[in-house]
Write an enzyme that holds these catalytic residues in place. Structure first.
Site, PDB file in Angstrom:
ATOM      1  N   GLN A 265     127.954 -16.893 -34.726  1.00  0.00           N
ATOM      2  CA  GLN A 265     126.985 -15.451 -34.651  1.00  0.00           C
ATOM      3  C   GLN A 265     127.100 -15.946 -36.246  1.00  0.00           C
ATOM      4  O   GLN A 265     125.865 -15.170 -36.947  1.00  0.00           O
ATOM      5  CB  GLN A 265     128.474 -14.289 -35.065  1.00  0.00           C
ATOM      6  N   HIS A 268     123.381 -17.469 -37.557  1.00  0.00           N
ATOM      7  CA  HIS A 268     122.564 -17.234 -37.309  1.00  0.00           C
ATOM      8  C   HIS A 268     121.748 -16.731 -38.633  1.00  0.00           C
ATOM      9  O   HIS A 268     120.406 -17.180 -39.266  1.00  0.00           O
ATOM     10  CB  HIS A 268     122.483 -15.802 -36.682  1.00  0.00           C
ATOM     11  N   GLU A 333     127.466  -5.089 -30.603  1.00  0.00           N
ATOM     12  CA  GLU A 333     126.919  -5.822 -30.185  1.00  0.00           C
ATOM     13  C   GLU A 333     127.428  -7.270 -28.825  1.00  0.00           C
ATOM     14  O   GLU A 333     126.683  -6.519 -27.437  1.00  0.00           O
ATOM     15  CB  GLU A 333     125.343  -6.825 -30.422  1.00  0.00           C
ATOM     16  N   HIS A 334     128.595  -7.757 -29.094  1.00  0.00           N
ATOM     17  CA  HIS A 334     128.966  -8.761 -28.646  1.00  0.00           C
ATOM     18  C   HIS A 334     130.034  -8.897 -28.472  1.00  0.00           C
ATOM     19  O   HIS A 334     130.937  -8.471 -29.251  1.00  0.00           O
ATOM     20  CB  HIS A 334     128.921 -10.094 -28.762  1.00  0.00           C
ATOM     21  N   ASP A 367     123.460 -16.030 -24.330  1.00  0.00           N
ATOM     22  CA  ASP A 367     122.972 -16.678 -25.760  1.00  0.00           C
ATOM     23  C   ASP A 367     121.326 -17.051 -24.749  1.00  0.00           C
ATOM     24  O   ASP A 367     121.059 -16.620 -24.576  1.00  0.00           O
ATOM     25  CB  ASP A 367     122.736 -17.507 -26.555  1.00  0.00           C
ATOM     26  N   HIS A 426     102.538  31.694 -13.426  1.00  0.00           N
ATOM     27  CA  HIS A 426     103.322  31.358 -12.941  1.00  0.00           C
ATOM     28  C   HIS A 426     104.320  31.324 -12.116  1.00  0.00           C
ATOM     29  O   HIS A 426     104.642  30.544 -10.445  1.00  0.00           O
ATOM     30  CB  HIS A 426     104.903  30.397 -14.070  1.00  0.00           C
TER      31      HIS A 426
END
Lengths: 436, 436
Positions: A265, A268, A333-334, A367, A426
């Protein structure tokens, strides 16, 4: 825990932990006013001048001069040629990944349904695919073939008739792997444009680029800001923040593996976040030693070191249960559950983009090729968001088909409620259908 | 077709029809800069000062003075008392509607799934409900009990643990019907606050109002602008434009019914849009006569007249097929198929929020009690959006649980792709799991 360790260490049972955790998770995603005004000007220009503006911005930002707007489109042949040009192992890996992604996403496809009530009234929902979708693929170093697969395959599984890919080609250069992935994923048309101008072209259309119904895919701050600006005109996916991983480990996984999972991670970018939750001081020391030893061996050691130092953390927890409580607060996220019995954890996990279970499921497999999508909710948005999926490319229309008897009964209820809301037309429209 | 008729008439086969249609559908939903800056100031103030600011704004905008922040919450008892106070027919109508809405939405509930591959690898998706949701209910005349049911019931069906309703009480007044609907729908807590300040309180929390994960429900321009501003911090539903109906009629439905169906949209507000597509001049004249005759009998005749004159239209088409082609271009919120065989039309309908089939299914039945949701995509957004549903209150987490064998095979693929993307740590993390 040595104070000299690369990653900060926190104790989940210290008095100020809540505050420390909030500080750790805080990200400033505020977009500068300059970016916003630039983006709005570009969008207005594309709307006003179409292709002419698109060609100019491409020449200016990507540093190559299309001789005509038609130059912006890459041919199907170009994609097929790129696919033929890459190495055999790379082509096979892309094809295997695409096939697994396809297979997994087939399970997400929603079908139309209907049911009939006793009086003959039919209710249901008709599920259809979006007609045309735009996929943004970043240019240069951030141009990942895996992202092409992950964004395009779900759209094609949903049945989207036309997937339009845009990808900037700085200095006219584009990656064969990206074009090959586009070919394998089944992209219908590719335009060599990027930035806010590409998002504007997809949202509003130009003479050359057809307007789409939804825009997905990652991009830099200009792209994200442009997506936010066109939201409403078209649908968009979530605006992604920096990527993050939370690893929960019971202390029985090879510490080198955990170190490398955290690195995967951290490499990145500097803002990426890697957090480890563990409940064994000795094991934590082992992981720290692995980190110190392995980090210098990485090609992207500088980026990873910066990420781990500024945003990473090892959090010492009491036990597995406390780890899962903290995980739910983070809504990662992960989430990697490097523990003996990850299945037992599952019912306790409330929020996570993707859950990587057991010692043999590092994030990297997800991934690229396990099958599930790698486009996941970041920055705690797993509280309310899901992975990108086939459902993002399908939409639903309610079906109501009243029998005469059904309409008569429902008309009575609707009449009372409509008159209660002072909506006489209506009421009367419903009352016309009441049988005497 | 008389030029003097109330609604403009267009011919779908005239040379300039495409242009006329675009002009008819154009809406200017631009929010003034003043609104945006007011809203941003209110949000910043609520974030900075919490309850104190919320009490002040409530005193200022709703013209009543809470003696303390705790005054802002309405008790469960107050809801039950309102439910007891309304008339028996109204209570029954609300309860019947709620039950039907509940029943229909049960069909939308997604379940977790997983499958096991030959090598023992497990893939799937865990579906969970959002934890806490905010429902905005407008105050005053736009305070519709039916909206309470339509927004709250899907959340409860999804399994949302806590549904928080906010509703402004101008001059301290609140509708018993709205409170009764909240009680019937199962709202967990109600706060008597509204406007941008209520949206900010829900998004960020105050000492009294808990922060939520998603905000749904209609509101005025300040509410819509505030929802857009907090999007990302929390999830929101779509920002709704003016409501619209498209009626397709084969000329065999009582023209009074069609006129009243058009009115039922037009009476909402001056910006509402009612369009009729028909292919029989004589029938069109009959509907026009019904409109002229019935319009003056409406309580809200002025609003309906303004809506029909400025935004309504009767479009003469060649046949049913052409009507459906035009319907797809419009992507209407409500599509009424007042034809003999509406089932035959269904496969040709690409975009519509809800489809009302046959002569006995006026929109009004769907607005209140048929079962499907009345929160629908407006302004052509049915191209990419769906009715509000249970799926809006559920989220998904991907499940990946690799067997040792599976990890070994996937590791080889991931390694090739990761090295192709120059992500060495990704590759190495995968390679650690390859068996020798």
């Amino acid at each position: 825990m040595t104070q000299a360790s690369l990653m900060r260490t926190l104790d989940a049972n210290s008095a100020d932990f809540e505050q420390e955790l909030q500080a750790l998770l805080a990200t400033d995603l505020t977009v500068s006013g300059n970016v916003n005004s630039t983006v709005h000007a570009i969008i207005a220009d594309i709307r006003a001048r179409g292709d002419a503006a698109l060609v100019e911005y491409t020449a200016k930002f990507d540093r190559w001069q299309p001789s005509a707007a038609s130059d912006l489109e890459l041919s199907k042949t170009a994609l097929a040629e790129a696919r033929a040009r890459i190495s055999e192992p790379q082509r096979q890996a892309l094809e295997q990944a695409a096939q697994r992604i396809h297979q997994y996403h087939e399970h997400q496809k929603a079908e139309s349904w209907r049911y009939t009530e006793a009086d003959g009234t039919v209710l249901g929902q008709q599920v259809t695919a979006l007609e045309r979708v735009g996929v943004y693929v970043p240019g240069g170093k951030a141009s990942y073939p895996s992202s092409v697969l992950m964004n395009v395959v779900p759209a094609k599984v949903a049945g989207v008739a036309e997937v339009i890919m845009v990808v900037p080609t700085p200095d006219g250069v584009i990656s064969d792997m990206v074009l090959a992935a586009a070919d394998i994923a089944g992209v219908d048309r590719v335009f060599a444009v990027g930035g806010a101008q590409a998002v504007a072209a997809l949202a509003y259309g130009t003479e050359t680029v057809p307007p789409v119904d939804k825009i997905v895919g990652p991009g830099n701050v200009f792209v994200a800001s442009a997506k936010r600006a066109v939201f409403g005109q078209v649908a968009i996916d979530m605006i992604a923040g920096p990527s993050e991983i939370l690893v929960v480990c019971d202390g029985q996984t090879n510490p080198d593996w955990i170190a490398m999972d955290l690195f995967s991670q951290a490499e990145h970018d500097e803002l990426a976040q890697s957090i480890l939750l563990a409940y064994d001081d000795e094991y934590i020391a082992q992981v720290q030693a692995s980190i110190e030893r392995l980090l210098p061996t990485l090609d992207r050691a500088d980026i990873a070191r910066q990420s781990l130092t500024s945003r990473g953390a090892i959090i010492r927890v009491r036990d597995l249960d406390q780890a899962l409580v903290i995980s739910n607060k983070i809504a990662p996220e992960h989430l990697e559950l490097s523990v003996a019995d990850p299945d037992a954890c599952l019912p306790k996990i409330k929020h996570a983009g993707a859950i990587f279970m057991g010692r043999h499921t590092p994030e990297a497999l997800g991934d690229y090729c396990a099958g599930p999508n790698h486009v996941l909710p970041t920055s705690g948005t797993a509280r309310f968001s899901s992975p990108l999926g086939v459902y993002d490319f399908q939409k639903r229309s309610s079906i109501i088909y009243c029998s005469e008897q059904g309409a008569s009964e429902l008309g009575k209820v609707a009449s009372v409620l409509a008159r209660g809301e002072s909506l006489q037309a209506h009421a009367q429209s419903a009352e016309y259908r009441i049988k005497d």
